[in-house]
Write a protein that holds these residues in place. Structure first.
Motif, mmCIF file in Angstrom:
data_model
loop_
_atom_site.group_PDB
_atom_site.id
_atom_site.type_symbol
_atom_site.label_atom_id
_atom_site.label_comp_id
_atom_site.label_asym_id
_atom_site.label_seq_id
_atom_site.Cartn_x
_atom_site.Cartn_y
_atom_site.Cartn_z
ATOM 1 N N LYS A 152 6.507 4.917 0.515
ATOM 2 C CA LYS A 152 7.215 5.906 1.327
ATOM 3 C C LYS A 152 8.538 5.330 1.834
ATOM 4 N N GLU A 177 0.849 -1.187 0.000
ATOM 5 C CA GLU A 177 0.000 0.000 0.000
ATOM 6 C C GLU A 177 0.889 1.242 0.000
ATOM 7 N N ASN A 178 0.310 2.393 0.184
ATOM 8 C CA ASN A 178 1.030 3.664 0.077
ATOM 9 C C ASN A 178 2.234 3.759 1.015
ATOM 10 N N SER A 237 3.976 6.733 -6.242
ATOM 11 C CA SER A 237 3.861 7.161 -4.848
ATOM 12 C C SER A 237 2.670 6.514 -4.148
ATOM 13 N N GLU A 238 1.721 6.006 -4.938
ATOM 14 C CA GLU A 238 0.551 5.367 -4.355
ATOM 15 C C GLU A 238 0.144 4.168 -5.191
ATOM 16 N N THR A 272 9.263 7.271 -3.791
ATOM 17 C CA THR A 272 8.020 7.791 -4.378
ATOM 18 C C THR A 272 8.276 8.543 -5.685
#
Length: 168
Positions: free
Chosen positions: A28, A23-24, A36-37, A32
């Motif tokens: 991180k 996941e996001n 980034s997501e 990113t």
């Protein structure tokens, strides 16, 4: 980062499966710059042998990207299947894209770094929103097409060439 590390020191010599939810927060940790997501499920099968570990990465999910043309966000679906061989040796060294040497006494293997790299490699060079995809395909197909065609038939000779033929 321990969430994406596998304890290889205690693994027996057989195939072991590990599942990771990406996941996001994952991006991180690993970077990113490109992605980034996103939401992915990664299944990593490690086949441990005496001198090497063969790893199969099956990654499926969607990356949240930004269109290069309109700057609109969109989801890009990915299905990735890659193979990596980790050979035991004296010092860590990357031999090729598919073969990496790892130290004999390595306790944990960070598979998160490889998952991240495989996801980044699947991101297209031109990130185009799906609504512009048909326009983009037409642009690519136009390369090499005949842009201008004369209405004159091939038998008709331009009068300027006639004058030049007389000079021979």
């Amino acid at each position: 980062m321990s969430d994406y590390c596998v304890n290889i020191f205690g693994l027996s010599q057989k195939t072991h499966s590990f599942n990771f939810k990406i996941e996001n927060a994952f991006f991180k940790i690993y970077g990113t710059e490109v992605v980034s997501e996103g939401q992915f499920l990664a299944k990593v099968d490690l086949d441990k042998r005496e001198t090497l570990i063969e790893a199969n990465f099956d990654i499926e999910g969607k990356a949240n990207l930004v269109c290069d043309r309109s700057l609109d966000p969109f989801e890009h679906a990915m299905k990735i299947n890659r193979k990596m061989i980790f050979k035991f040796g004296e010092a860590a060294e990357e031999i090729s894209d598919e073969i990496t040497i790892i130290p004999q006494d390595l306790q944990q293997l960070d598979v998160g770094q490889f998952i991240y790299e495989y996801i980044v490699l699947e991101v297209p060079m031109k990130k185009i929103h799906p609504r512009y995809q048909s326009d983009n395909e037409e642009d690519e197909n136009e390369e090499g097409k005949l842009i201008y065609q004369s209405d004159k038939s091939e038998d008709a000779i331009d009068p300027r060439w006639e004058v030049l033929k007389k000079l021979k």
